[in-house]
Motif scaffolding. Structure first.
Motif, PDB file in Angstrom:
ATOM      1  N   ALA A 127     -69.905  19.313  -9.432  1.00 34.26           N
ATOM      2  CA  ALA A 127     -68.743  18.906  -8.639  1.00 34.26           C
ATOM      3  C   ALA A 127     -68.092  17.657  -9.222  1.00 34.26           C
ATOM      4  CB  ALA A 127     -69.175  18.656  -7.191  1.00 34.26           C
ATOM      5  N   ALA A 128     -68.898  16.711  -9.665  1.00 32.38           N
ATOM      6  CA  ALA A 128     -68.337  15.488 -10.247  1.00 32.38           C
ATOM      7  C   ALA A 128     -67.582  15.795 -11.529  1.00 32.38           C
ATOM      8  CB  ALA A 128     -69.457  14.478 -10.502  1.00 32.38           C
ATOM      9  N   ARG A 129     -68.103  16.712 -12.324  1.00 33.84           N
ATOM     10  CA  ARG A 129     -67.405  17.073 -13.553  1.00 33.84           C
ATOM     11  C   ARG A 129     -66.095  17.791 -13.227  1.00 33.84           C
ATOM     12  NH1 ARG A 129     -72.600  19.225 -17.108  1.00 33.84           N
ATOM     13  NH2 ARG A 129     -73.323  17.138 -17.776  1.00 33.84           N
ATOM     14  N   ALA A 130     -66.106  18.604 -12.187  1.00 30.22           N
ATOM     15  CA  ALA A 130     -64.860  19.272 -11.777  1.00 30.22           C
ATOM     16  C   ALA A 130     -63.836  18.242 -11.300  1.00 30.22           C
ATOM     17  CB  ALA A 130     -65.160  20.278 -10.672  1.00 30.22           C
ATOM     18  N   GLN A 131     -64.301  17.226 -10.603  1.00 30.43           N
ATOM     19  CA  GLN A 131     -63.400  16.165 -10.161  1.00 30.43           C
ATOM     20  C   GLN A 131     -62.815  15.422 -11.350  1.00 30.43           C
ATOM     21  OE1 GLN A 131     -62.455  15.789  -7.129  1.00 30.43           O
ATOM     22  NE2 GLN A 131     -61.258  13.901  -7.339  1.00 30.43           N
ATOM     23  N   VAL A 132     -63.618  15.201 -12.367  1.00 29.62           N
ATOM     24  CA  VAL A 132     -63.119  14.545 -13.583  1.00 29.62           C
ATOM     25  C   VAL A 132     -62.024  15.411 -14.214  1.00 29.62           C
ATOM     26  CG1 VAL A 132     -63.739  13.867 -15.934  1.00 29.62           C
ATOM     27  CG2 VAL A 132     -65.211  13.231 -14.024  1.00 29.62           C
ATOM     28  N   ALA A 133     -62.263  16.726 -14.258  1.00 31.19           N
ATOM     29  CA  ALA A 133     -61.255  17.623 -14.843  1.00 31.19           C
ATOM     30  C   ALA A 133     -59.959  17.592 -14.027  1.00 31.19           C
ATOM     31  CB  ALA A 133     -61.815  19.042 -14.916  1.00 31.19           C
ATOM     32  N   ALA A 134     -60.101  17.546 -12.683  1.00 35.05           N
ATOM     33  CA  ALA A 134     -58.909  17.491 -11.841  1.00 35.05           C
ATOM     34  C   ALA A 134     -58.134  16.197 -12.057  1.00 35.05           C
ATOM     35  CB  ALA A 134     -59.308  17.639 -10.366  1.00 35.05           C
ATOM     36  N   MET A 135     -58.844  15.094 -12.142  1.00 35.42           N
ATOM     37  CA  MET A 135     -58.176  13.819 -12.379  1.00 35.42           C
ATOM     38  C   MET A 135     -57.510  13.792 -13.753  1.00 35.42           C
ATOM     39  SD  MET A 135     -58.433  12.049  -9.652  1.00 35.42           S
ATOM     40  CE  MET A 135     -58.231  13.629  -8.804  1.00 35.42           C
ATOM     41  N   GLN A 136     -58.150  14.398 -14.728  1.00 39.64           N
ATOM     42  CA  GLN A 136     -57.557  14.447 -16.063  1.00 39.64           C
ATOM     43  C   GLN A 136     -56.290  15.310 -16.044  1.00 39.64           C
ATOM     44  OE1 GLN A 136     -58.863  12.597 -18.630  1.00 39.64           O
ATOM     45  NE2 GLN A 136     -56.945  13.119 -19.678  1.00 39.64           N
ATOM     46  N   ALA A 137     -56.307  16.375 -15.229  1.00 39.64           N
ATOM     47  CA  ALA A 137     -55.103  17.207 -15.090  1.00 39.64           C
ATOM     48  C   ALA A 137     -53.969  16.417 -14.442  1.00 39.64           C
ATOM     49  CB  ALA A 137     -55.423  18.453 -14.272  1.00 39.64           C
ATOM     50  N   GLN A 138     -54.297  15.591 -13.447  1.00 38.45           N
ATOM     51  CA  GLN A 138     -53.274  14.765 -12.834  1.00 38.45           C
ATOM     52  C   GLN A 138     -52.702  13.765 -13.832  1.00 38.45           C
ATOM     53  OE1 GLN A 138     -54.684  12.903  -9.259  1.00 38.45           O
ATOM     54  NE2 GLN A 138     -55.098  14.856  -8.201  1.00 38.45           N
ATOM     55  N   VAL A 139     -53.551  13.222 -14.682  1.00 40.95           N
ATOM     56  CA  VAL A 139     -53.056  12.311 -15.724  1.00 40.95           C
ATOM     57  C   VAL A 139     -52.089  13.039 -16.641  1.00 40.95           C
ATOM     58  CG1 VAL A 139     -53.730  10.950 -17.737  1.00 40.95           C
ATOM     59  CG2 VAL A 139     -55.064  10.805 -15.632  1.00 40.95           C
ATOM     60  N   ASN A 140     -52.470  14.242 -17.034  1.00 40.23           N
ATOM     61  CA  ASN A 140     -51.588  15.006 -17.927  1.00 40.23           C
ATOM     62  C   ASN A 140     -50.260  15.344 -17.239  1.00 40.23           C
ATOM     63  OD1 ASN A 140     -53.604  14.938 -19.863  1.00 40.23           O
ATOM     64  ND2 ASN A 140     -54.486  16.903 -19.223  1.00 40.23           N
ATOM     65  N   THR A 141     -50.344  15.687 -15.927  1.00 39.61           N
ATOM     66  CA  THR A 141     -49.106  16.000 -15.185  1.00 39.61           C
ATOM     67  C   THR A 141     -48.203  14.778 -15.111  1.00 39.61           C
ATOM     68  OG1 THR A 141     -50.294  17.658 -13.874  1.00 39.61           O
ATOM     69  CG2 THR A 141     -48.214  16.821 -12.990  1.00 39.61           C
ATOM     70  N   ALA A 142     -48.813  13.620 -14.816  1.00 35.65           N
ATOM     71  CA  ALA A 142     -48.018  12.401 -14.726  1.00 35.65           C
ATOM     72  C   ALA A 142     -47.388  12.064 -16.077  1.00 35.65           C
ATOM     73  CB  ALA A 142     -48.890  11.245 -14.241  1.00 35.65           C
ATOM     74  N   ARG A 143     -48.110  12.289 -17.136  1.00 31.72           N
ATOM     75  CA  ARG A 143     -47.545  12.024 -18.468  1.00 31.72           C
ATOM     76  C   ARG A 143     -46.414  13.018 -18.766  1.00 31.72           C
ATOM     77  NH1 ARG A 143     -53.179  10.938 -21.867  1.00 31.72           N
ATOM     78  NH2 ARG A 143     -53.462   8.768 -21.139  1.00 31.72           N
ATOM     79  N   THR A 144     -46.572  14.242 -18.306  1.00 29.98           N
ATOM     80  CA  THR A 144     -45.481  15.223 -18.481  1.00 29.98           C
ATOM     81  C   THR A 144     -44.239  14.795 -17.719  1.00 29.98           C
ATOM     82  OG1 THR A 144     -47.123  16.988 -18.755  1.00 29.98           O
ATOM     83  CG2 THR A 144     -44.866  17.643 -18.209  1.00 29.98           C
ATOM     84  N   ASN A 145     -44.463  14.293 -16.511  1.00 23.81           N
ATOM     85  CA  ASN A 145     -43.317  13.815 -15.725  1.00 23.81           C
ATOM     86  C   ASN A 145     -42.619  12.649 -16.430  1.00 23.81           C
ATOM     87  OD1 ASN A 145     -43.802  15.693 -13.724  1.00 23.81           O
ATOM     88  ND2 ASN A 145     -45.109  14.299 -12.524  1.00 23.81           N
ATOM     89  N   ILE A 146     -43.383  11.794 -17.061  1.00 27.06           N
ATOM     90  CA  ILE A 146     -42.781  10.689 -17.822  1.00 27.06           C
ATOM     91  C   ILE A 146     -41.909  11.247 -18.944  1.00 27.06           C
ATOM     92  CG2 ILE A 146     -43.280   8.772 -19.374  1.00 27.06           C
ATOM     93  CD1 ILE A 146     -45.701   8.115 -17.675  1.00 27.06           C
ATOM     94  N   GLY A 147     -42.464  12.264 -19.618  1.00 23.84           N
ATOM     95  CA  GLY A 147     -41.678  12.868 -20.701  1.00 23.84           C
ATOM     96  C   GLY A 147     -40.396  13.502 -20.196  1.00 23.84           C
ATOM     97  N   MET A 148     -40.485  14.193 -19.063  1.00 27.79           N
ATOM     98  CA  MET A 148     -39.279  14.805 -18.503  1.00 27.79           C
ATOM     99  C   MET A 148     -38.283  13.733 -18.050  1.00 27.79           C
ATOM    100  SD  MET A 148     -41.035  17.858 -16.228  1.00 27.79           S
ATOM    101  CE  MET A 148     -39.450  18.293 -15.538  1.00 27.79           C
ATOM    102  N   SER A 149     -38.802  12.640 -17.477  1.00 26.75           N
ATOM    103  CA  SER A 149     -37.908  11.554 -17.050  1.00 26.75           C
ATOM    104  C   SER A 149     -37.219  10.928 -18.244  1.00 26.75           C
ATOM    105  CB  SER A 149     -38.716  10.502 -16.285  1.00 26.75           C
ATOM    106  OG  SER A 149     -39.275  11.050 -15.100  1.00 26.75           O
ATOM    107  N   ASP A 150     -37.942  10.765 -19.336  1.00 25.94           N
ATOM    108  CA  ASP A 150     -37.323  10.196 -20.545  1.00 25.94           C
ATOM    109  C   ASP A 150     -36.220  11.123 -21.065  1.00 25.94           C
ATOM    110  OD1 ASP A 150     -38.956   7.984 -20.436  1.00 25.94           O
ATOM    111  OD2 ASP A 150     -40.456   8.784 -21.837  1.00 25.94           O
TER     112      ASP A 150
END
Length: 366
Positions: A127-150
């Motif tokens: 479960a902890a590893r799955a949570q790490v994967a979910a948080m990493q996905a959120q990081v990637n999504t936020a970085r994608t949003n930055i790219g789209m905003s740019d």
């Protein structure tokens, strides 16, 4: 002049005895065989005495000696009722043979509980590893949003330049120009929000990784608990530590035993030796490797050949429960004895030596 006449027996010693007198006995002659026997006895005694003297000069002996051997105590490490005793007194056993079994039900239950706790801890790691994967996905999504905003910001900046030129030329209304400015500001705000989301998601991912480490530590702890319970379960079966003979069996089925309680002993059959306690005055010429003749009381017609393996570094009194203290003031000199270890050159299967047998050890020192 009157002359005295000598008695008749003196004047005529060879005259025949008169009537009524007893005859004289002739002296008896000793038998020469008596002198021969006496001489032989004296010579034999002298030879025997000289031989014994020469023997005593070249040998040291003691009857303060006994056979020793390894004795393995059988002690339980866990408590519980005994379910079975597999051996009897004086039975021959081999290394690994089962001797006693203790009821394993309680310890098996502990093993089952430890296994369940381990599975739960492993699930926490997943479960902890799955949570790490979910948080990493959120990081990637936020970085994608930055790219789209740019990208949107770059487009809106170009639109703003065109709109500024067109507004100066009064080609577009002021509302369109204001809309372009508003979109540019909104895009800039969205980019700032996405950057904040990246930081938050990264911190959450780091926390999730720490949770994984904690969960893995819990798994190791649960694994150690499981190993310990399995080890305790294995202690419910007592096995022979070596080849030998069962001795002093003191356990019966149904008896509740506790850790450290001696249940029986195993007298090793692999090797025996002799411990001879020589007086300190006998050790002057005694060295390691000297030949020894061993006479065992149990086998009066047999002799065993051996040699000295080692001499003790202290007298037997040094290992006593209350060693003597000669500094106490009441000093009485007593000849001390030093244990000497003697090993046999060859074992005799026809005449086995048992630990504790009394022997007489004769060491050839010269």
């Amino acid at each position: 002049m009157a002359t005295s006449t000598a008695p008749q027996d003196l004047l005529t010693p060879d005259a025949p005895p008169t009537a009524g007198s007893e005859p004289l006995e002739a002296p008896k002659r000793r038998n020469p065989l008596v002198f021969v026997i006496l001489a032989v006895v004296l010579i034999a005694g002298a030879i025997l005495g000289w031989t014994r003297y020469q023997f005593s000069q070249a040998h040291e002996s003691t009857d303060d000696a006994q056979v020793e051997g390894d004795v393995y105590p059988i002690l339980p490490r866990v408590a519980g009722p005994v379910t079975a005793v597999k051996v009897e007194d004086n039975q021959t056993v081999k290394k690994g043979d089962v001797l006693v079994t203790i009821d394993p039900a309680d310890y098996q239950q502990r093993v089952n509980a430890a296994q369940a706790a381990l599975l739960a801890a492993q699930a926490q790691v997943t479960a902890a590893r799955a949570q790490v994967a979910a948080m990493q996905a959120q990081v990637n999504t936020a970085r994608t949003n930055i790219g789209m905003s740019d990208a949107n910001r770059a487009k809106l900046q170009k639109d703003l330049k065109r709109s500024t030129f067109l507004r100066k030329a009064d080609i577009i209304p002021q509302s369109d120009f204001d809309a372009v400015q508003a979109n540019l500001q909104s895009t800039s705000a969205m980019r700032s929000t996405a950057e904040d989301q990246v930081k938050v998601a990264q911190q959450q991912a780091l926390a999730s990784q720490q949770q994984v480490a904690v969960a893995q530590a819990v798994v190791k702890q649960r694994q150690a608990d499981l190993d310990n319970t399995k080890l305790q379960l294995s202690y419910t079966t007592l096995v022979a530590p070596g080849n030998g003979y069962v001795s002093k069996k003191n356990v019966q089925p149904g008896q509740v035993v506790s850790p450290g309680q001696q249940l029986m002993g195993i007298v090793s059959s692999n090797k025996t030796w002799v411990i001879a306690n020589f007086k300190e005055t006998q050790l002057e010429n005694m060295k390691v490797g000297q030949p020894v003749k061993v006479e065992v009381d149990a086998y009066p017609s047999e002799t065993f050949q051996g040699h000295i393996e080692s001499l003790s570094a202290a007298t037997g009194a040094r290992f006593a429960l209350l060693p003597p203290d000669n500094a106490s003031g009441n000093f009485v000199k007593v000849t001390q004895r030093v244990p000497v270890k003697i090993v046999l050159n060859q074992e005799d299967p026809q005449h086995p030596l048992r630990a504790g047998m009394s022997v007489n050890a004769i060491v050839q020192v010269k």
